[in-house]
Write a protein that holds these residues in place. Structure first.
Motif, PDB file in Angstrom:
ATOM      1  N   TYR A 188       0.787  -1.206  -0.075  1.00 47.00           N
ATOM      2  CA  TYR A 188       0.074   0.058  -0.070  1.00 47.00           C
ATOM      3  C   TYR A 188       0.906   1.309  -0.024  1.00 47.00           C
ATOM      4  O   TYR A 188       1.999   1.255   0.658  1.00 47.00           O
ATOM      5  CB  TYR A 188      -0.910   0.074   1.408  1.00 47.00           C
ATOM      6  N   ARG A 189       0.311   2.475  -0.581  1.00 45.80           N
ATOM      7  CA  ARG A 189       1.250   3.565  -0.799  1.00 45.80           C
ATOM      8  C   ARG A 189       0.844   4.680  -0.119  1.00 45.80           C
ATOM      9  O   ARG A 189       1.574   5.726   0.325  1.00 45.80           O
ATOM     10  CB  ARG A 189       1.246   4.085  -2.278  1.00 45.80           C
ATOM     11  N   ASN A 190      -0.530   4.732   0.280  1.00 44.15           N
ATOM     12  CA  ASN A 190      -1.038   5.888   0.916  1.00 44.15           C
ATOM     13  C   ASN A 190      -2.033   5.502   2.220  1.00 44.15           C
ATOM     14  O   ASN A 190      -3.512   5.682   2.043  1.00 44.15           O
ATOM     15  CB  ASN A 190      -2.062   6.580   0.047  1.00 44.15           C
ATOM     16  N   CYS A 192      -3.835   5.827   5.554  1.00 45.45           N
ATOM     17  CA  CYS A 192      -4.364   7.156   6.342  1.00 45.45           C
ATOM     18  C   CYS A 192      -4.897   6.429   7.767  1.00 45.45           C
ATOM     19  O   CYS A 192      -4.859   5.358   8.049  1.00 45.45           O
ATOM     20  CB  CYS A 192      -5.740   7.907   5.661  1.00 45.45           C
ATOM     21  N   MET A 215       5.071   7.548   9.267  1.00 41.26           N
ATOM     22  CA  MET A 215       4.973   7.932   8.036  1.00 41.26           C
ATOM     23  C   MET A 215       5.924   8.825   7.442  1.00 41.26           C
ATOM     24  O   MET A 215       6.592   8.759   6.355  1.00 41.26           O
ATOM     25  CB  MET A 215       3.355   8.812   7.767  1.00 41.26           C
ATOM     26  N   LEU A 220       6.434   9.975   3.925  1.00 43.02           N
ATOM     27  CA  LEU A 220       5.143  10.360   3.404  1.00 43.02           C
ATOM     28  C   LEU A 220       4.404  11.323   4.367  1.00 43.02           C
ATOM     29  O   LEU A 220       4.736  11.519   5.266  1.00 43.02           O
ATOM     30  CB  LEU A 220       4.308   8.874   3.522  1.00 43.02           C
ATOM     31  N   GLU A 221       3.443  11.842   3.870  1.00 41.55           N
ATOM     32  CA  GLU A 221       2.595  12.845   4.528  1.00 41.55           C
ATOM     33  C   GLU A 221       1.599  12.004   5.331  1.00 41.55           C
ATOM     34  O   GLU A 221       0.737  11.035   4.801  1.00 41.55           O
ATOM     35  CB  GLU A 221       1.914  13.687   3.487  1.00 41.55           C
ATOM     36  N   ARG A 223      -2.039  11.366   7.189  1.00 41.81           N
ATOM     37  CA  ARG A 223      -3.162  11.697   6.792  1.00 41.81           C
ATOM     38  C   ARG A 223      -4.277  11.302   7.687  1.00 41.81           C
ATOM     39  O   ARG A 223      -4.523  10.077   8.214  1.00 41.81           O
ATOM     40  CB  ARG A 223      -3.672  11.212   5.506  1.00 41.81           C
ATOM     41  N   GLY A 250      -6.912   9.193  -3.182  1.00 39.75           N
ATOM     42  CA  GLY A 250      -5.835   8.215  -3.381  1.00 39.75           C
ATOM     43  C   GLY A 250      -5.459   7.475  -2.302  1.00 39.75           C
ATOM     44  O   GLY A 250      -4.339   6.705  -2.291  1.00 39.75           O
ATOM     45  N   VAL A 251      -6.101   7.648  -1.154  1.00 39.37           N
ATOM     46  CA  VAL A 251      -5.969   6.823   0.163  1.00 39.37           C
ATOM     47  C   VAL A 251      -6.240   5.422  -0.340  1.00 39.37           C
ATOM     48  O   VAL A 251      -7.257   5.181  -0.856  1.00 39.37           O
ATOM     49  CB  VAL A 251      -6.764   7.120   1.154  1.00 39.37           C
ATOM     50  N   ASP A 252      -5.050   4.564   0.003  1.00 37.59           N
ATOM     51  CA  ASP A 252      -5.571   3.185  -0.536  1.00 37.59           C
ATOM     52  C   ASP A 252      -5.258   2.036   0.693  1.00 37.59           C
ATOM     53  O   ASP A 252      -5.291   0.778   0.605  1.00 37.59           O
ATOM     54  CB  ASP A 252      -4.336   2.713  -1.438  1.00 37.59           C
TER      55      ASP A 252
END
Lengths: 341, 341
Positions: A188-190, A192, A215, A220-221, A223, A250-252
Motif C-alpha cells: 500500500y502507498r497511501n 491514512c 509515515m 510520506l505525509e 493523513r 488516493g488513499v489505499d
DNA sequence: TCGGACAATGTGAGCGTTCACAAGTGAAAA
DNA sequence: TTTTCACTTGTGAACGCTCACATTGTCCGA
C-alpha cells in the motif's frame, strides 16, 4: 424449603456444637498447625453439619486487610453492557484472573452515569485499589481520584487521559509504527489514520502519533480521516469511511484507531463496492473476536489482554512508584484485510 | 509521593478533628436528619480534609447486611479470559448493572480450575447470593451447592445442568422452533442441528429439542450433526461443518447451538466454496457482536442480555420459590446468512 | 422559678472474626 | 516428688462501624 430465614451460623455455634472454644474453631478452620488432629476433625464436622462458612467481612475487618480490588468499567453514555467495546470485557476478565492469582477478590461495577459512578467510588473505598477501564471526560473526576488517593487508595487507569493518575496502556506508539510498516510492506502507498484526536481517548492520539512518525520516516505525509461522535464505534467508523470514499483522494489503506471502527469501515467499503484488501487495505487495533470472523478477516494489532490485566493488577497492588507506569507490548496479527498479494 | 504508608483514617480521626463524638460523625455521614446543619458541615469538612471514606466492611458487619452478590464465571479448561464465549461477558455485565440498580455490589471471579472454584465459593460465602455463569461437569458441585444453600445462601445458575438448583435460562425450546420456522420460510428444505447433546450444556439439548419438535410438526426428520470437543466453540463448529460438507447428504441449512459454532461453520463452508446463504443457510444463537460483522452477517436468535441479567439478579435476591425459575424470552435477528432470496 | 418537651449530641454495646497472651495438660528430666 | 517444657486450648481485647439509649442544653408556659 423450610419456613423462616434462619440466622446464619457463627463460629460460636460451631464451637458449642464441637464442645470447644470459639477461638479453637477459628484456628482449626484457618488450618493452624497448633491444633490437635482430633479437635480439628470435631470442628470440621460440626462446621459441616451447620453449613458454616467463615464470614470474610468480619475476618478481614479484624485482619486489617481488604483483599479486594475494585474494578469500574465506564460505559459511554447510552451504551449498555452488551454494546460496550468487547476489549473492555476481555480486559476485565484478565484483571479478575490476575487478581485471583494473587489472592484478591474483585469487586466489579459498570457505570454509565457519572454522578453515580463517583458515589460508587466512595462506597468501594474499602478496596485496596481501584482499576478503571474506560474513559470519562468529566473534570471533577480529578478531585475524586485525589480524594481516594489521599485516603490511602491507589487508582490505576487503563489508558488514562489524566497524566496525574497512574495508568497502564498499550504501547500505542509502537502500534502506529507496526501498522504503517506492515501496510507499506504489503504494497500500500497511501495509508491514512481513521480516528479522532480531540477525545479523552489518549490511546487514539498516541496511535496517531506513532502512525504519523512512521509515515514521516518513510517520507510520506500523514493523513487523518476524522471520526465524529456516534452511538457506537462501528457507526463512527462507517461514517468516516463513507466520507473517505466520497473524497477518493488516493488513499489505499486505513489504520483504524480500534477494531470496532475498522469493522464499521469495512462495512462502508463493501457498500461502496470497494474490495478489501485489493482496492483498500484495513488494519485495526484490539484483536476482537469479531475481527476473526469478518470477511475478509481483519488484520489487527493488540496487546495480550492477559498481559494487560496482569499489569493493571500489579500496578494497583504494587507499592513502587514508577514501576506502575507501564506500557504493554503489542503484536501484529496478520489476516486477510491487508493481504493484497 | 510521601514516604510510609499512612494508616487509613477512621471515623474517630474525623471526630477528633471536627471536635465531636465518633457517633456524630457516623450519623452526619449517613445523612441522618437529626444532625444540626453546622455540625454536619464541620464533619464533612474534616472528613474531606482527611480523605476519609466509610469502611463498608465494618459498616456492613455491624448492619448485618452484605449488600453483595457473587458472580462466578466458569471457564472451560484451557480457556482464557479472552477466548471465553463473549455472551458470558455480556451476561456478566448486565448482572453487574442489574445488581447495582438494586443497590448491590458484585464480586466477580473467573474460574477455570474446579478445585479452586469450590474454594472460592467458600470464601465468597459472605455474599447474599451466588450467580454462576458457565458449565461444570463436576459432580461434587452438588455437595458444595447444597452446603452453600444450607448456609443460608442462594445459588442461581445460568443454564444449570442440575435440576435441583435454581436456574434462569433462555427459552431454548422457542429458539429451536423460531430457527426452523425462519429457515423453512426462507426456502430451505433440510435444516440440520449442529451441536452436542451429551454435554452438561442443557441449553444445547433444549435447543435441539425445540428444533426437533418443530421439524416433526413440519413433517420433517430432525437431523443432528454432532460436534466433538475442541479447544474453542469455533473450532468445534468448523470441524462439524467439515464433516457435514464431506457427507453432502442434502442438508441445505444449519441451526448451530451457538454463534461461535455458527461462525466456525461459516468458515468451513467458505473454505469448501459453499456460498452462504445461497448454497447453505446458517443461523446461530447468542447474538454476538462477531456475528454482526461476519460475511455474510449471521442470522441469530438470542435473549436480551439485559433481561437475562436482571432475571438472574431477581432470582438470587428474591425470596419466593418458583418465581426464580424463569425463562428469558428470545428474539430472532434476521441477517444475511439466511437471506436466500 | 421551675419542670416538661424537644432537639442535638454523647455513651457503650456488639456485629463475627483474629491474635497475643494466659492457662491448663501430661510426659520427660532432675 | 518436683521442675521444666512442649503441646494444646481458653480468655479477652481489638478491628471500625451502627444503633439503642442516656445525657445535655434550650426554650417556653405555668
Amino acid at each position: 424449603m423450610s419456613g423462616g430465614a434462619t440466622r446464619r451460623p457463627t463460629s460460636f455455634d460451631v464451637a458449642e456444637r464441637a464442645g470447644v472454644s470459639q477461638s479453637t474453631v477459628s484456628r482449626a478452620l484457618a488450618g493452624s498447625p497448633v491444633i490437635a488432629e482430633p479437635t480439628r476433625n470435631k470442628v470440621l464436622k460440626a462446621a459441616e453439619e451447620l453449613g458454616y462458612f467463615v464470614d470474610e467481612r468480619a475476618a478481614r475487618l479484624r485482619r486489617g486487610s481488604t483483599g479486594t480490588i475494585a474494578v469500574v468499567v465506564i460505559c459511554r453514555p447510552g451504551e449498555s453492557a452488551s454494546t460496550i467495546n468487547p476489549f473492555a470485557y476481555a480486559l476485565l476478565g484478565s484483571v479478575c484472573v490476575a487478581a485471583s492469582e494473587r489472592g484478591f477478590e474483585t469487586l466489579v461495577s459498570f457505570q454509565a452515569n457519572e454522578e453515580r459512578l463517583f458515589g460508587h467510588y466512595q462506597e468501594r473505598g474499602w478496596a485496596d485499589g481501584l482499576v478503571v477501564i474506560g474513559t470519562t471526560t468529566n473534570e471533577p473526576a480529578w478531585d475524586y481520584f485525589r480524594k481516594l488517593e489521599a485516603g490511602g487508595r491507589k487508582v490505576v487507569y487503563w489508558g488514562s487521559p489524566f497524566d496525574e493518575l497512574e495508568w497502564v496502556r498499550s504501547d500505542n506508539h509502537a502500534a502506529g509504527r507496526l501498522a504503517v510498516e506492515h501496510l507499506l510492506a504489503s504494497g500500500y502507498r497511501n495509508p491514512c489514520f481513521l480516528g479522532a484526536l480531540d477525545t479523552p481517548q489518549v490511546q487514539f492520539t498516541e496511535r496517531w502519533e506513532g502512525y504519523a512518525a512512521a509515515m514521516r520516516d518513510a517520507g510520506l505525509e500523514p493523513r487523518l480521516v476524522a471520526t465524529v461522535n456516534a452511538a457506537t464505534r462501528e457507526e463512527e467508523g462507517r461514517r468516516a469511511a463513507q466520507r473517505l470514499v466520497e473524497r477518493s483522494d488516493g488513499v489505499d489503506a486505513v489504520f483504524a484507531a480500534c477494531d470496532a471502527m475498522a469493522l464499521g469501515a469495512m462495512d462502508a467499503f463493501a457498500a461502496a463496492d470497494l474490495a478489501v484488501p485489493q482496492d483498500i487495505g484495513v488494519i485495526g487495533f484490539d484483536d476482537l473476536l469479531a475481527g476473526r470472523f469478518s470477511r475478509p478477516p481483519l488484520t489487527t494489532i493488540g496487546p495480550d489482554p492477559a498481559q494487560a490485566g496482569a499489569a493493571l493488577v500489579e500496578a494497583v497492588l504494587g507499592t513502587e512508584e514508577g514501576e506502575a507506569r507501564r506500557r504493554v507490548p503489542v503484536h501484529l496479527i496478520t489476516r486477510g484485510s491487508t493481504a493484497r498479494t
